[in-house]
Design a protein around this motif. Structure first.
Motif, mmCIF file in Angstrom:
data_model
loop_
_atom_site.group_PDB
_atom_site.id
_atom_site.type_symbol
_atom_site.label_atom_id
_atom_site.label_comp_id
_atom_site.label_asym_id
_atom_site.label_seq_id
_atom_site.Cartn_x
_atom_site.Cartn_y
_atom_site.Cartn_z
ATOM 1 N N GLY A 69 0.826 -1.200 0.000
ATOM 2 C CA GLY A 69 0.000 0.000 0.000
ATOM 3 C C GLY A 69 0.859 1.248 0.000
ATOM 4 N N ASN A 70 0.262 2.368 0.398
ATOM 5 C CA ASN A 70 0.982 3.635 0.504
ATOM 6 C C ASN A 70 0.498 4.372 1.756
ATOM 7 O OD1 ASN A 70 -1.542 4.945 -0.234
ATOM 8 N ND2 ASN A 70 -1.056 4.438 -2.368
ATOM 9 N N LEU A 71 0.964 5.596 1.915
ATOM 10 C CA LEU A 71 0.600 6.339 3.117
ATOM 11 C C LEU A 71 -0.902 6.511 3.252
ATOM 12 C CD1 LEU A 71 1.408 7.971 5.613
ATOM 13 C CD2 LEU A 71 1.669 9.969 4.133
ATOM 14 N N MET A 72 -1.590 6.776 2.146
ATOM 15 C CA MET A 72 -3.032 6.986 2.201
ATOM 16 C C MET A 72 -3.773 5.708 2.606
ATOM 17 S SD MET A 72 -3.201 10.115 1.771
ATOM 18 C CE MET A 72 -4.979 10.167 1.940
ATOM 19 N N THR A 73 -3.163 4.547 2.325
ATOM 20 C CA THR A 73 -3.759 3.282 2.742
ATOM 21 C C THR A 73 -3.908 3.224 4.258
ATOM 22 O OG1 THR A 73 -2.689 2.198 0.858
ATOM 23 C CG2 THR A 73 -3.553 0.779 2.591
ATOM 24 N N LEU A 74 -2.954 3.831 4.947
ATOM 25 C CA LEU A 74 -2.938 3.797 6.405
ATOM 26 C C LEU A 74 -3.866 4.824 7.040
ATOM 27 C CD1 LEU A 74 0.931 3.476 6.929
ATOM 28 C CD2 LEU A 74 -0.755 1.630 6.755
ATOM 29 N N LEU A 75 -4.374 5.757 6.232
ATOM 30 C CA LEU A 75 -5.185 6.845 6.773
ATOM 31 C C LEU A 75 -6.671 6.653 6.473
ATOM 32 C CD1 LEU A 75 -2.847 9.863 5.915
ATOM 33 C CD2 LEU A 75 -2.987 8.549 8.047
ATOM 34 N N SER A 76 -7.159 5.454 6.690
ATOM 35 C CA SER A 76 -8.580 5.162 6.495
ATOM 36 C C SER A 76 -9.388 5.795 7.631
ATOM 37 C CB SER A 76 -8.802 3.644 6.496
ATOM 38 O OG SER A 76 -8.484 3.108 7.771
ATOM 39 N N PRO A 77 -10.699 5.946 7.467
ATOM 40 C CA PRO A 77 -11.534 6.488 8.557
ATOM 41 C C PRO A 77 -11.402 5.688 9.843
ATOM 42 C CG PRO A 77 -12.757 6.506 6.491
ATOM 43 C CD PRO A 77 -11.479 5.780 6.217
ATOM 44 N N PHE A 78 -11.317 4.364 9.733
ATOM 45 C CA PHE A 78 -11.167 3.527 10.920
ATOM 46 C C PHE A 78 -9.853 3.825 11.633
ATOM 47 C CE2 PHE A 78 -9.656 -0.460 12.897
ATOM 48 C CZ PHE A 78 -10.693 -0.697 13.780
ATOM 49 N N ALA A 79 -8.772 3.980 10.852
ATOM 50 C CA ALA A 79 -7.469 4.261 11.450
ATOM 51 C C ALA A 79 -7.434 5.649 12.079
ATOM 52 C CB ALA A 79 -6.374 4.128 10.397
ATOM 53 N N LEU A 80 -8.015 6.627 11.415
ATOM 54 C CA LEU A 80 -8.031 7.989 11.958
ATOM 55 C C LEU A 80 -8.859 8.052 13.244
ATOM 56 C CD1 LEU A 80 -8.393 10.063 8.660
ATOM 57 C CD2 LEU A 80 -6.345 9.770 10.070
ATOM 58 N N LEU A 81 -9.940 7.286 13.290
ATOM 59 C CA LEU A 81 -10.723 7.232 14.530
ATOM 60 C C LEU A 81 -9.908 6.560 15.633
ATOM 61 C CD1 LEU A 81 -13.432 7.844 15.866
ATOM 62 C CD2 LEU A 81 -14.241 5.583 15.141
ATOM 63 N N GLY A 82 -9.094 5.571 15.251
ATOM 64 C CA GLY A 82 -8.189 4.967 16.227
ATOM 65 C C GLY A 82 -7.210 5.981 16.781
ATOM 66 N N GLY A 83 -6.736 6.887 15.920
ATOM 67 C CA GLY A 83 -5.865 7.960 16.385
ATOM 68 C C GLY A 83 -6.571 8.877 17.370
ATOM 69 N N ALA A 84 -7.848 9.139 17.123
ATOM 70 C CA ALA A 84 -8.631 9.965 18.054
ATOM 71 C C ALA A 84 -8.795 9.262 19.394
ATOM 72 C CB ALA A 84 -9.995 10.279 17.441
ATOM 73 N N VAL A 85 -8.900 7.930 19.373
ATOM 74 C CA VAL A 85 -9.058 7.167 20.612
ATOM 75 C C VAL A 85 -7.820 7.296 21.488
ATOM 76 C CG1 VAL A 85 -9.225 4.835 21.570
ATOM 77 C CG2 VAL A 85 -10.726 5.518 19.700
ATOM 78 N N THR A 86 -6.643 7.042 20.917
ATOM 79 C CA THR A 86 -5.424 7.145 21.732
ATOM 80 C C THR A 86 -5.192 8.585 22.179
ATOM 81 O OG1 THR A 86 -4.150 7.248 19.656
ATOM 82 C CG2 THR A 86 -4.233 5.132 20.809
ATOM 83 N N LEU A 87 -5.504 9.546 21.326
ATOM 84 C CA LEU A 87 -5.361 10.949 21.705
ATOM 85 C C LEU A 87 -6.201 11.260 22.943
ATOM 86 C CD1 LEU A 87 -4.405 13.876 21.038
ATOM 87 C CD2 LEU A 87 -6.503 14.100 19.685
#
Length: 341
Positions: A151-169
């Protein structure tokens, strides 16, 4: 129990230790400009983590080293596929270390303001990116037949992953606020308690959405609903204990919530260590990513002797620096007004 399973659990425990301990470090860094309106108040916040922040990072080194030794294929695929986010985290951790050490070297408002900004930024960035990384481990990433990330960088920035970032934040913001309430006194403590009361319900809501999404979409086991429920109850208790002024219990409850989140993540993955989202046959598992039994056996004996020593030393450090800190412990001649220019 097979050694590969044992070391999968050990790595989960190491990540739990890192996220619980470094989590309040990040939280304090993010909250510095909110709980500290001047230099003395910011010094109070920073001094709560001053004796322990570098020791807390040892858990990250240990988790990375254990992954490299026990599951080299997992380490290689993860660190090459997540190269950019992990590089950003590494740079942030280096800059944060420099900022903490250098901010007090020159008695100048502008100097300290710039280093304070560095501490704040380098706390926010890893807090988000760690969640993005772990969410991608739960969701899976595209791998080829050789288990290489395609994949690429955008592959890692899915809505599910970004919400995961909000969780740890949010977990780290809550963790930092209850830690400050536990370790400080006076106005800093009052602000920290107020923030904890606000963060806890928001953290509960966002974490619940992400965890239920993970369970329904990416988990094939049912027992991981148990850590999900445990995290939810713990976050409710964080709010309740904070309202009652029980900072120690609130901190313990938030630590349990973080630990439950790690159990949910690793439990959802097992026996995979890096699920392939494009073809399950390409997934890395504890079996095809592990080292030899001999290597795992040697690692186990080393861990049996060394881990208790490390735990005892770190426990002793926290015991020595257990007292609360207030502005009265900071010399008045270091008083400097925070500049936002």
């Amino acid at each position: 129990m097979e050694l590969v399973t044992v070391w999968f659990i050990v790595i989960a425990i190491l990540w739990t230790g890192y996220l619980v301990l470094e989590g309040f470090d990040f939280g304090v860094g993010m909250l510095m400009p909110i709980v500290g309106r001047n230099n003395r108040e910011r010094r109070v916040a920073l001094n709560t983590i001053g004796p322990v922040w570098d020791g807390n990072e040892v858990w990250l080194l240990t988790a990375g080293g254990a992954t490299f030794a026990a599951f080299p294929e997992w380490y290689a695929t993860m660190f090459s596929g997540f190269y950019i986010p992990l590089l950003i985290i590494l740079v942030a951790l280096i800059v944060r270390a420099v900022a903490i050490e250098y901010r007090a070297k020159i008695n100048d408002p502008k100097w300290r303001t710039n280093w304070d900004r560095a501490i704040i930024i380098t706390a926010w960035v890893p807090s988000i990116l760690w969640g993005v990384a772990f969410a991608n481990l739960v969701r899976g990433v595209p791998l080829d037949a050789d288990h290489q990330f395609i994949g690429n960088l955008m592959t890692l920035l899915s809505p599910f992953a970004l919400l995961g970032g909000a969780v740890t934040l949010l977990l780290f913001l809550t963790h930092g606020s209850v830690f400050l309430a536990l370790k400080t006194d006076g106005v800093v403590r009052e602000r920290a308690e107020s923030l904890a009361k606000r963060f806890a319900p928001i953290t509960l809501a966002v974490t619940a959405v992400w965890a239920i999404w993970a369970q329904l979409a990416y988990s094939e086991v049912t027992w991981t609903w148990i850590p999900l429920a445990c995290a939810a109850v713990s976050l409710v208790l964080v709010w309740w204990f904070t309202v009652k002024g029980r900072s120690g219990r609130a901190f313990a409850a938030n630590a349990v919530a973080i630990a439950a989140a790690v159990v949910l993540i690793f439990g959802s993955m097992f026996p995979d260590v890096m699920p392939a989202s494009n073809d399950p046959a390409n997934s890395l598992t504890v079996y095809n990513a592990s080292s030899t039994d001999y290597t795992l056996t040697v690692m186990s004996w080393v861990a049996v002797f060394l881990v208790p020593v490390i735990l005892l030393y770190q426990s002793w450090t926290y015991w020595v620096f257990r007292k609360r800190i207030s502005v009265h412990d900071i010399p008045e001649h270091n008083e400097l007004t925070f500049s936002k220019d």
